[in-house]
Scaffold this motif. Sequence first.
Motif, short mmCIF file in Angstrom:
data_model
loop_
_atom_site.label_atom_id
_atom_site.label_comp_id
_atom_site.label_asym_id
_atom_site.label_seq_id
_atom_site.Cartn_x
_atom_site.Cartn_y
_atom_site.Cartn_z
N VAL A 145 88.18 72.86 36.40
CA VAL A 145 88.69 72.28 37.64
C VAL A 145 87.59 71.50 38.37
CG1 VAL A 145 89.49 72.89 39.97
CG2 VAL A 145 90.63 73.85 37.96
N VAL A 146 86.43 72.10 38.52
CA VAL A 146 85.33 71.44 39.23
C VAL A 146 84.93 70.16 38.53
CG1 VAL A 146 82.90 71.67 39.88
CG2 VAL A 146 84.50 73.53 40.36
N GLU A 147 84.76 70.21 37.21
CA GLU A 147 84.33 69.03 36.46
C GLU A 147 85.42 67.95 36.44
OE1 GLU A 147 81.88 66.44 34.38
OE2 GLU A 147 81.39 68.24 35.51
N TYR A 148 86.66 68.35 36.27
CA TYR A 148 87.76 67.39 36.21
C TYR A 148 87.91 66.64 37.52
CZ TYR A 148 92.04 65.46 34.26
OH TYR A 148 93.00 64.61 33.75
N ILE A 149 87.80 67.37 38.62
CA ILE A 149 87.89 66.72 39.93
C ILE A 149 86.70 65.78 40.15
CG2 ILE A 149 87.81 67.13 42.43
CD1 ILE A 149 89.53 69.68 41.84
N LYS A 150 85.54 66.21 39.70
CA LYS A 150 84.34 65.37 39.82
C LYS A 150 84.53 64.04 39.09
CE LYS A 150 79.41 65.51 38.69
NZ LYS A 150 78.38 66.34 38.06
N VAL A 151 85.11 64.09 37.90
CA VAL A 151 85.28 62.90 37.08
C VAL A 151 86.51 62.07 37.47
CG1 VAL A 151 85.72 62.10 34.71
CG2 VAL A 151 84.04 63.91 35.13
N TYR A 182 92.25 66.39 45.95
CA TYR A 182 90.86 66.86 45.92
C TYR A 182 89.89 65.78 45.48
CZ TYR A 182 92.90 71.58 45.95
OH TYR A 182 93.59 72.69 46.27
N VAL A 183 88.67 65.89 45.98
CA VAL A 183 87.53 65.11 45.49
C VAL A 183 86.38 66.10 45.33
CG1 VAL A 183 88.17 62.91 46.53
CG2 VAL A 183 86.72 64.49 47.81
N ALA A 184 85.35 65.65 44.63
CA ALA A 184 84.15 66.48 44.50
C ALA A 184 83.54 66.67 45.89
CB ALA A 184 83.15 65.82 43.56
N GLY A 185 82.92 67.79 46.12
CA GLY A 185 82.34 68.12 47.42
C GLY A 185 81.34 67.08 47.88
N GLY A 240 82.03 74.68 48.26
CA GLY A 240 81.73 73.30 48.60
C GLY A 240 81.66 72.34 47.43
N LEU A 241 82.17 72.76 46.27
CA LEU A 241 82.12 71.88 45.09
C LEU A 241 83.29 70.91 45.05
CD1 LEU A 241 80.80 74.35 42.40
CD2 LEU A 241 79.54 72.65 43.73
N VAL A 242 84.35 71.21 45.78
CA VAL A 242 85.47 70.29 45.95
C VAL A 242 85.88 70.33 47.40
CG1 VAL A 242 86.28 70.62 43.57
CG2 VAL A 242 87.35 71.91 45.43
N GLN A 243 86.59 69.30 47.82
CA GLN A 243 87.15 69.31 49.17
C GLN A 243 88.49 68.60 49.16
OE1 GLN A 243 84.86 67.11 52.10
NE2 GLN A 243 83.82 66.02 50.48
N VAL A 244 89.31 68.95 50.12
CA VAL A 244 90.64 68.35 50.27
C VAL A 244 90.51 67.14 51.17
CG1 VAL A 244 92.98 68.72 51.12
CG2 VAL A 244 91.78 70.59 50.00
N ILE A 245 91.08 66.02 50.71
CA ILE A 245 91.03 64.80 51.53
C ILE A 245 92.41 64.35 51.99
CG2 ILE A 245 88.85 63.99 50.56
CD1 ILE A 245 90.63 61.93 48.97
N GLY A 246 93.43 65.09 51.59
CA GLY A 246 94.78 64.72 52.02
C GLY A 246 95.83 65.45 51.21
N THR A 247 97.06 64.99 51.35
CA THR A 247 98.16 65.57 50.59
C THR A 247 98.99 64.45 49.97
OG1 THR A 247 99.62 65.63 52.51
CG2 THR A 247 98.33 67.63 52.07
#
Length: 83
Positions: free
Chosen positions: A12-18, A77-80, A55-62
């Motif tokens: 999840v963390v890596e996928y969101i980062k990429v 989500y986006v990377a933190g 803090g590795l991801v954060q929500v920016i909207g829905t």
Amino acid sequence: MPTFSEQAYAFVVEYIKVHGPISGELVTNAAKQAGIRPSDDRAFGPIYARALREGLVQVIGTTIRTKGHGTGGARVYVAGGLA
């Protein structure tokens, strides 16, 4: 062999980062396609909660949910630290 939680968290963390910004539903679907399959998709909830807490991801909207018959509320989500 890593546990579901360990595999899912790393994925999840890596996928969101990429691939972010991206909805959690799409990330969960990608994890399942990669073979990370719990018996119930709700098992991913604590994975996202941990990544948010750390803090590795954060929500920016829905966005519109794909699993909720088109209702709103899917988190994006986006990377933190990138919003």
